[in-house]
Design a protein around this motif. Structure first.
Motif, PDB file in Angstrom:
ATOM      1  N   ILE A   8       0.857  -1.183   0.000  1.00 21.15           N
ATOM      2  CA  ILE A   8       0.000   0.000   0.000  1.00 21.15           C
ATOM      3  C   ILE A   8       0.892   1.231   0.000  1.00 21.15           C
ATOM      4  N   ALA A   9       0.665   2.092  -0.981  1.00 15.89           N
ATOM      5  CA  ALA A   9       1.414   3.349  -1.063  1.00 15.89           C
ATOM      6  C   ALA A   9       0.522   4.470  -0.534  1.00 15.89           C
ATOM      7  N   GLU A  56      -5.691   8.997 -13.446  1.00 22.58           N
ATOM      8  CA  GLU A  56      -4.782   8.685 -14.552  1.00 22.58           C
ATOM      9  C   GLU A  56      -3.323   8.869 -14.154  1.00 22.58           C
ATOM     10  N   SER A  57      -3.012   9.943 -13.404  1.00 19.44           N
ATOM     11  CA  SER A  57      -1.614  10.152 -13.012  1.00 19.44           C
ATOM     12  C   SER A  57      -1.159   9.076 -12.017  1.00 19.44           C
ATOM     13  N   LEU A  58      -2.044   8.645 -11.137  1.00 21.22           N
ATOM     14  CA  LEU A  58      -1.696   7.561 -10.205  1.00 21.22           C
ATOM     15  C   LEU A  58      -1.442   6.265 -10.969  1.00 21.22           C
ATOM     16  N   MET A  59      -2.288   5.980 -11.943  1.00 24.12           N
ATOM     17  CA  MET A  59      -2.092   4.778 -12.757  1.00 24.12           C
ATOM     18  C   MET A  59      -0.764   4.843 -13.503  1.00 24.12           C
ATOM     19  N   ALA A  60      -0.462   5.992 -14.075  1.00 24.21           N
ATOM     20  CA  ALA A  60       0.797   6.152 -14.812  1.00 24.21           C
ATOM     21  C   ALA A  60       1.998   5.983 -13.883  1.00 24.21           C
ATOM     22  N   ASP A  61       1.931   6.566 -12.700  1.00 25.75           N
ATOM     23  CA  ASP A  61       3.030   6.450 -11.736  1.00 25.75           C
ATOM     24  C   ASP A  61       3.272   5.000 -11.336  1.00 25.75           C
ATOM     25  N   GLU A  62       2.221   4.208 -11.285  1.00 28.37           N
ATOM     26  CA  GLU A  62       2.338   2.799 -10.888  1.00 28.37           C
ATOM     27  C   GLU A  62       2.523   1.868 -12.084  1.00 28.37           C
ATOM     28  N   GLY A  63       2.482   2.420 -13.299  1.00 27.93           N
ATOM     29  CA  GLY A  63       2.595   1.578 -14.489  1.00 27.93           C
ATOM     30  C   GLY A  63       1.384   0.680 -14.674  1.00 27.93           C
ATOM     31  N   SER A  85     -13.403  11.155 -16.534  1.00 33.29           N
ATOM     32  CA  SER A  85     -13.028   9.742 -16.382  1.00 33.29           C
ATOM     33  C   SER A  85     -12.785   8.996 -17.688  1.00 33.29           C
ATOM     34  N   GLY A  86     -12.824   9.667 -18.813  1.00 33.33           N
ATOM     35  CA  GLY A  86     -12.686   8.989 -20.101  1.00 33.33           C
ATOM     36  C   GLY A  86     -11.412   8.188 -20.263  1.00 33.33           C
ATOM     37  N   GLY A  87     -10.334   8.607 -19.612  1.00 35.80           N
ATOM     38  CA  GLY A  87      -9.062   7.911 -19.732  1.00 35.80           C
ATOM     39  C   GLY A  87      -8.927   6.686 -18.851  1.00 35.80           C
ATOM     40  N   TRP A  88      -9.702   6.610 -17.772  1.00 27.77           N
ATOM     41  CA  TRP A  88      -9.548   5.472 -16.865  1.00 27.77           C
ATOM     42  C   TRP A  88     -10.802   4.608 -16.703  1.00 27.77           C
ATOM     43  N   MET A  89     -11.979   5.155 -16.930  1.00 27.50           N
ATOM     44  CA  MET A  89     -13.202   4.359 -16.734  1.00 27.50           C
ATOM     45  C   MET A  89     -13.246   3.113 -17.619  1.00 27.50           C
ATOM     46  N   PRO A  90     -12.866   3.186 -18.898  1.00 26.70           N
ATOM     47  CA  PRO A  90     -12.916   1.970 -19.717  1.00 26.70           C
ATOM     48  C   PRO A  90     -12.008   0.852 -19.210  1.00 26.70           C
ATOM     49  N   ASN A  91     -11.009   1.183 -18.407  1.00 23.55           N
ATOM     50  CA  ASN A  91     -10.064   0.197 -17.873  1.00 23.55           C
ATOM     51  C   ASN A  91     -10.291  -0.089 -16.397  1.00 23.55           C
ATOM     52  N   THR A  92     -11.459   0.242 -15.903  1.00 25.74           N
ATOM     53  CA  THR A  92     -11.809  -0.005 -14.504  1.00 25.74           C
ATOM     54  C   THR A  92     -12.892  -1.074 -14.457  1.00 25.74           C
ATOM     55  N   ASP A  93     -12.567  -2.210 -13.839  1.00 31.77           N
ATOM     56  CA  ASP A  93     -13.510  -3.324 -13.788  1.00 31.77           C
ATOM     57  C   ASP A  93     -14.682  -3.022 -12.866  1.00 31.77           C
ATOM     58  N   ILE A  94     -14.385  -2.590 -11.644  1.00 34.92           N
ATOM     59  CA  ILE A  94     -15.426  -2.341 -10.654  1.00 34.92           C
ATOM     60  C   ILE A  94     -15.205  -0.963 -10.039  1.00 34.92           C
ATOM     61  N   LEU A  95     -16.246  -0.151 -10.062  1.00 37.53           N
ATOM     62  CA  LEU A  95     -16.219   1.155  -9.411  1.00 37.53           C
ATOM     63  C   LEU A  95     -17.297   1.163  -8.337  1.00 37.53           C
ATOM     64  N   VAL A  96     -16.901   1.451  -7.117  1.00 40.35           N
ATOM     65  CA  VAL A  96     -17.847   1.677  -6.033  1.00 40.35           C
ATOM     66  C   VAL A  96     -17.678   3.138  -5.645  1.00 40.35           C
TER      67      VAL A  96
END
Length: 137
Positions: A8-9, A56-63, A85-96
């Motif tokens: 956990i970061a 998106e920036s968090l995803m990029a930082d973590e690869g 959310s256009g850049g990350w929603m399509p790649n998100t399986d579950i959103l709560v």
């Protein structure tokens, strides 16, 4: 309370629609109700500027190219975050998400627009869940 957990970061920043800085506000609900949203229901007191990051920036930082599960509880900022959310929603399986439309109107509409075509369900209280319906292998 999770700082010692290896996978956990801890990131001392506000989640926002745009990276940079954001003003943190106290809406009088205790530290669990701090928000970066200045407008909305109730009086808000500015606490100071904090760093702001995007999903998106968090995803990029973590690869990371994909999010399996995202829990979004940002005390009113969810409308802006979901609208971007256009850049990350399509790649998100579950959103709560907790939608605080009663604090900042527009969260429900932003959720509906951002998750169109997904399997969406309302949970008890302010929570909604959105499941991606198409998965690539």
């Amino acid at each position: 309370n999770v700082g010692a957990v290896q996978n956990i970061a801890v990131i001392a920043a506000a989640l926002a629609a745009r990276s940079g800085e954001a003003m943190l506000h106290d809406a009088g609900h205790g530290e669990w109700g701090f928000s970066t949203v200045a407008e909305g229901i109730g009086e808000r007191r500015a606490l100071g500027v904090v760093p702001a990051v995007t999903i998106e920036s968090l995803m990029a930082d973590e690869g990371a190219e994909r999010l399996f599960l995202l829990k979004l509880d940002v005390e009113g900022a969810e409308g802006d975050i979901l609208a971007a959310s256009g850049g990350w929603m399509p790649n998100t399986d579950i959103l709560v998400a907790e939608l605080h439309d009663h604090l900042v109107p527009g969260a429900e509409a932003a959720f509906a627009a951002a998750t169109a075509g997904r399997d969406n369900r309302r949970l008890p209280g302010e929570k909604v869940v959105s499941l991606r319906t198409r998965f690539s292998h």
